[in-house]
Design a protein around this motif. Structure first.
Motif, PDB file in Angstrom:
ATOM      1  N   TRP A   1       0.115  15.717   2.436  1.00 49.31           N
ATOM      2  CA  TRP A   1      -1.128  14.533   2.622  1.00 49.31           C
ATOM      3  C   TRP A   1      -0.393  13.332   2.050  1.00 49.31           C
ATOM      4  CZ3 TRP A   1      -4.494  16.020   5.834  1.00 49.31           C
ATOM      5  CH2 TRP A   1      -4.838  17.296   6.134  1.00 49.31           C
ATOM      6  N   TYR A   2       0.256  13.537   1.150  1.00 52.07           N
ATOM      7  CA  TYR A   2       0.578  12.020   0.572  1.00 52.07           C
ATOM      8  C   TYR A   2       1.716  11.287   1.449  1.00 52.07           C
ATOM      9  CZ  TYR A   2      -1.423  12.308  -4.045  1.00 52.07           C
ATOM     10  OH  TYR A   2      -2.128  12.487  -5.248  1.00 52.07           O
ATOM     11  N   ILE A   3       2.696  12.258   2.071  1.00 51.77           N
ATOM     12  CA  ILE A   3       3.766  11.780   2.898  1.00 51.77           C
ATOM     13  C   ILE A   3       3.202  11.390   4.217  1.00 51.77           C
ATOM     14  CG2 ILE A   3       4.499  13.896   3.966  1.00 51.77           C
ATOM     15  CD1 ILE A   3       6.784  11.246   2.873  1.00 51.77           C
ATOM     16  N   LEU A   4       1.966  12.271   4.667  1.00 48.95           N
ATOM     17  CA  LEU A   4       1.221  11.801   5.760  1.00 48.95           C
ATOM     18  C   LEU A   4       0.429  10.281   5.630  1.00 48.95           C
ATOM     19  CD1 LEU A   4      -0.107  12.146   8.463  1.00 48.95           C
ATOM     20  CD2 LEU A   4      -1.916  13.383   7.343  1.00 48.95           C
ATOM     21  N   ALA A   5       0.057   9.990   4.579  1.00 45.92           N
ATOM     22  CA  ALA A   5      -0.534   8.482   4.158  1.00 45.92           C
ATOM     23  C   ALA A   5       0.411   7.705   4.086  1.00 45.92           C
ATOM     24  CB  ALA A   5      -1.515   8.800   2.802  1.00 45.92           C
ATOM     25  N   TYR A   6       1.573   8.030   3.492  1.00 46.35           N
ATOM     26  CA  TYR A   6       2.672   7.101   3.649  1.00 46.35           C
ATOM     27  C   TYR A   6       3.324   6.600   4.886  1.00 46.35           C
ATOM     28  CZ  TYR A   6       7.106   4.855   2.876  1.00 46.35           C
ATOM     29  OH  TYR A   6       8.164   3.829   2.701  1.00 46.35           O
ATOM     30  N   THR A   7       3.540   7.583   5.801  1.00 46.79           N
ATOM     31  CA  THR A   7       4.084   7.538   6.793  1.00 46.79           C
ATOM     32  C   THR A   7       3.184   6.714   7.878  1.00 46.79           C
ATOM     33  OG1 THR A   7       3.624   9.355   7.803  1.00 46.79           O
ATOM     34  CG2 THR A   7       5.746   9.395   7.044  1.00 46.79           C
ATOM     35  N   MET A   8       1.902   6.690   7.442  1.00 48.62           N
ATOM     36  CA  MET A   8       1.065   5.622   8.323  1.00 48.62           C
ATOM     37  C   MET A   8       1.204   4.245   7.842  1.00 48.62           C
ATOM     38  SD  MET A   8      -1.190   7.604  10.245  1.00 48.62           S
ATOM     39  CE  MET A   8      -1.823   9.366  10.600  1.00 48.62           C
ATOM     40  N   THR A   9       1.439   4.137   6.792  1.00 48.51           N
ATOM     41  CA  THR A   9       1.860   2.774   6.306  1.00 48.51           C
ATOM     42  C   THR A   9       3.015   2.223   6.810  1.00 48.51           C
ATOM     43  OG1 THR A   9       2.644   3.313   4.277  1.00 48.51           O
ATOM     44  CG2 THR A   9       0.365   3.004   4.332  1.00 48.51           C
TER      45      THR A   9
ATOM     46  N   SER B   1      12.665   4.212  -2.538  1.00 54.85           N
ATOM     47  CA  SER B   1      11.577   3.663  -1.647  1.00 54.85           C
ATOM     48  C   SER B   1      10.604   3.000  -2.267  1.00 54.85           C
ATOM     49  CB  SER B   1      11.142   4.717  -0.604  1.00 54.85           C
ATOM     50  OG  SER B   1      12.303   5.477  -0.133  1.00 54.85           O
ATOM     51  N   MET B   2       9.940   3.291  -3.141  1.00 55.07           N
ATOM     52  CA  MET B   2       8.798   2.642  -3.897  1.00 55.07           C
ATOM     53  C   MET B   2       9.148   1.376  -4.389  1.00 55.07           C
ATOM     54  SD  MET B   2       6.517   3.830  -7.189  1.00 55.07           S
ATOM     55  CE  MET B   2       7.493   3.579  -8.345  1.00 55.07           C
ATOM     56  N   VAL B   3      10.410   1.157  -5.033  1.00 50.54           N
ATOM     57  CA  VAL B   3      10.674  -0.254  -5.426  1.00 50.54           C
ATOM     58  C   VAL B   3      10.970  -1.052  -4.264  1.00 50.54           C
ATOM     59  CG1 VAL B   3      12.453  -1.189  -6.668  1.00 50.54           C
ATOM     60  CG2 VAL B   3      11.617   0.732  -7.556  1.00 50.54           C
ATOM     61  N   THR B   4      11.532  -0.712  -3.323  1.00 54.28           N
ATOM     62  CA  THR B   4      11.878  -1.319  -2.152  1.00 54.28           C
ATOM     63  C   THR B   4      10.798  -1.684  -1.296  1.00 54.28           C
ATOM     64  OG1 THR B   4      12.849   0.377  -1.070  1.00 54.28           O
ATOM     65  CG2 THR B   4      14.603  -0.632  -2.064  1.00 54.28           C
ATOM     66  N   SER B   5       9.809  -0.938  -1.326  1.00 55.65           N
ATOM     67  CA  SER B   5       8.460  -1.005  -0.622  1.00 55.65           C
ATOM     68  C   SER B   5       7.872  -2.266  -1.311  1.00 55.65           C
ATOM     69  CB  SER B   5       7.721   0.064  -0.617  1.00 55.65           C
ATOM     70  OG  SER B   5       8.260   1.237   0.118  1.00 55.65           O
TER      71      SER B   5
ATOM     72  N   LEU C   1       0.725  -1.322   0.007  1.00 52.62           N
ATOM     73  CA  LEU C   1       0.016   0.071  -0.016  1.00 52.62           C
ATOM     74  C   LEU C   1       0.667   1.367  -0.030  1.00 52.62           C
ATOM     75  CD1 LEU C   1      -2.516   1.378   0.099  1.00 52.62           C
ATOM     76  CD2 LEU C   1      -2.672   0.995   2.771  1.00 52.62           C
ATOM     77  N   GLY C   2       1.898   1.115   0.819  1.00 55.37           N
ATOM     78  CA  GLY C   2       2.881   2.459   0.736  1.00 55.37           C
ATOM     79  C   GLY C   2       3.514   2.790  -0.456  1.00 55.37           C
ATOM     80  N   ALA C   3       4.059   1.570  -1.351  1.00 52.93           N
ATOM     81  CA  ALA C   3       4.334   1.786  -2.574  1.00 52.93           C
ATOM     82  C   ALA C   3       3.401   2.406  -3.299  1.00 52.93           C
ATOM     83  CB  ALA C   3       4.849   0.387  -3.082  1.00 52.93           C
ATOM     84  N   VAL C   4       2.041   2.194  -3.592  1.00 52.02           N
ATOM     85  CA  VAL C   4       1.024   2.940  -4.151  1.00 52.02           C
ATOM     86  C   VAL C   4       0.862   4.236  -3.895  1.00 52.02           C
ATOM     87  CG1 VAL C   4      -1.471   2.757  -4.786  1.00 52.02           C
ATOM     88  CG2 VAL C   4      -0.292   0.501  -4.462  1.00 52.02           C
ATOM     89  N   ILE C   5       0.860   4.703  -2.645  1.00 50.95           N
ATOM     90  CA  ILE C   5       1.033   6.164  -2.039  1.00 50.95           C
ATOM     91  C   ILE C   5       2.152   6.747  -2.694  1.00 50.95           C
ATOM     92  CG2 ILE C   5       1.153   7.492  -0.033  1.00 50.95           C
ATOM     93  CD1 ILE C   5      -0.520   5.327   1.402  1.00 50.95           C
ATOM     94  N   LEU C   6       3.519   6.193  -2.577  1.00 50.99           N
ATOM     95  CA  LEU C   6       4.580   6.836  -3.008  1.00 50.99           C
ATOM     96  C   LEU C   6       4.592   7.077  -4.631  1.00 50.99           C
ATOM     97  CD1 LEU C   6       7.303   4.829  -0.999  1.00 50.99           C
ATOM     98  CD2 LEU C   6       6.828   7.397  -0.998  1.00 50.99           C
ATOM     99  N   TYR C   7       3.735   6.247  -5.379  1.00 53.55           N
ATOM    100  CA  TYR C   7       3.769   6.393  -6.773  1.00 53.55           C
ATOM    101  C   TYR C   7       2.991   7.827  -7.048  1.00 53.55           C
ATOM    102  CZ  TYR C   7       1.945   5.943 -11.544  1.00 53.55           C
ATOM    103  OH  TYR C   7       1.714   6.215 -12.821  1.00 53.55           O
ATOM    104  N   PHE C   8       1.954   8.039  -6.328  1.00 55.28           N
ATOM    105  CA  PHE C   8       1.190   9.257  -6.470  1.00 55.28           C
ATOM    106  C   PHE C   8       2.068  10.527  -5.861  1.00 55.28           C
ATOM    107  CE2 PHE C   8      -2.100   6.088  -6.755  1.00 55.28           C
ATOM    108  CZ  PHE C   8      -2.723   6.589  -7.828  1.00 55.28           C
ATOM    109  N   LEU C   9       2.813  10.068  -4.850  1.00 56.71           N
ATOM    110  CA  LEU C   9       3.423  11.112  -4.059  1.00 56.71           C
ATOM    111  C   LEU C   9       4.594  11.844  -5.070  1.00 56.71           C
ATOM    112  CD1 LEU C   9       5.131  11.426  -0.808  1.00 56.71           C
ATOM    113  CD2 LEU C   9       6.862  11.502  -2.728  1.00 56.71           C
TER     114      LEU C   9
END
Length: 401
Positions: free
Chosen positions: A99-107, A163-167, A80-88
């Motif tokens: 808002w994107y980094i908030l959502a990502y740190t939640m994951t 980070s997206m790839v390693t996630s 899920l974090g990787a998906v959020i990073l894609y949009f970030l």
């Protein structure tokens, strides 16, 4: 523990900290250079990790530990974090970025507790087995920051692409980790999750002073994470990420010294050394120069090991010894919530406000100029106040065998 299991756990730690290290220390420079963010916007972005750290115990304590296997929760969260990073990585607006980094740190934040749970569940003697597995996280941080420094990626969106790839890799890999089923212990109370069961420790004045000092010293710590990279870059230091990784190298070195130092000097002297190191470090950041006095900046970087290990790691040991078996988990949860949640959250916000206060625009070139000496004197002053408070009121100096 079987060799294959140990290798799996080491790989888990490596991937998790590789993912985190790719963006965390560089985000401030990326926001300022790439997204033209203000100091306040940078501070807000770093505060998201603190917000996530406050919410993560609820998630892990009330959901992950009781309904799903820990490794599966980790897998889902990282994908899920990787998906959020894609949009970030698509956004160039610092307000939207928040808002994107908030959502990502939640994951991401729950990974810290989940990884420990997965690892500890496989160990017969965690005190002896865990360090050799956890150290892979520090090694991963050193490697990824050196890669970023070597290819000069610190101010580019590439840090989040990595980070997206390693996630994704960690997300898939997590499903193959040793099974860590949910605990069949019924519902956890809010007190257990937040650590309020450990409030009984506040009857001990020295522990109360330590607790308050821990929260306050996280404010200067936030300045380091949010602004050190940008500050060193603007001081004309080259290969900043590579050189900052020396801080993690020193962290490993001083971590190994903790058992000897505790038995030799005791808790109070150890914690005082950590606080003094913070003050010296920020003064060095304020007055060092990448051209004429780069050695001063090297001192600031290398002191990271003393600052972090001699105060925070030693503090965790002190808390563990004070709490005893019955409220040990609650006590550690309380300290984590107070430091990484409240302390660093306040610090991130303050660090952004302070940076804006000491920022000017050159009338001729319209270039942004930061008065870094003034910026770094603020956390140095806060650390000095904490030191005085601690020296006067903290009286527990037990030595650990």
């Amino acid at each position: 523990m079987r060799t294959i299991t140990k290798v799996q756990l080491m790989a888990m730690m490596f991937l998790m900290f590789f993912t985190w290290g790719a963006w965390y220390g560089q985000m401030g420079k990326y926001l300022f250079t790439g997204l033209h963010a203000s100091g306040d916007q940078i501070g807000n972005a770093y505060a998201t990790f603190s917000i996530a750290s406050i919410i993560a115990p609820f998630f892990v304590g009330m959901i992950a530990d009781r309904f799903f296997a820990a490794q599966k929760v980790m897998g889902v969260l990282n994908l899920l974090g990787a998906v959020i990073l894609y949009f970030l990585i698509q956004t160039d607006n610092p307000d939207t970025f928040f808002w994107y980094i908030l959502a990502y740190t939640m994951t991401f934040a729950p990974n810290l507790a989940l990884s420990s749970s997965i690892a500890m569940n496989q160990m017969r003697n965690p005190e002896k087995e865990f360090p050799s597995i956890r150290v892979l996280g520090t090694i991963a941080w050193i490697i990824v920051t050196n890669i970023i420094g070597f290819y000069t990626l610190g101010d580019k969106v590439t840090i989040f692409q990595i980070s997206m790839v390693t996630s994704i890799i960690l997300g898939v890999f997590a499903f193959f980790l040793p099974n860590t089923p949910p605990k069949a212990t019924g519902k956890a109370s809010i007190g257990e999750i937040l650590g309020t069961d450990a409030f009984v420790l506040f009857k001990d004045r020295s522990f109360l002073i330590f607790f308050i000092s821990s929260v306050l010293v996280c404010i200067p710590l936030s300045f380091y994470y949010a602004h050190a990279n940008l500050s060193l870059t603007e001081s004309n230091m080259t290969n900043v990420e590579n050189k900052m990784s020396l801080g993690q190298v020193s962290e490993v070195f001083f971590m190994l010294l903790i058992p000897f130092a505790l038995s030799k000097f005791g808790i109070k002297k150890m914690l005082i050394v950590g606080l003094v190191a913070w003050i010296i470090r920020f003064i060095c950041f304020g007055y060092g120069d990448g051209i004429s006095s780069e050695w001063i900046l090297y001192i600031a970087i290398v002191l990271h090991g003393v600052c972090y290990d001699f105060f925070f790691v030693t503090g965790q040991i002190y808390t563990d010894n004070k709490a005893g078996d019955k409220i040990k988990n609650s006590a550690q949860g309380l300290i984590t919530l107070a430091t990484y949640g409240i302390g660093m959250g306040i610090g991130s916000k303050i660090s952004g406000i302070v940076l804006d206060k000491y920022t000017t625009i050159d009338a001729a070139t319209q270039a942004t100029i930061h008065n870094w000496t003034s910026v770094w004197m603020v956390p140095a002053g806060i650390a000095a106040v904490v030191l005085v408070l601690f020296v006067i009121f903290f009286h527990d100096n037990k030595k650990t065998a």
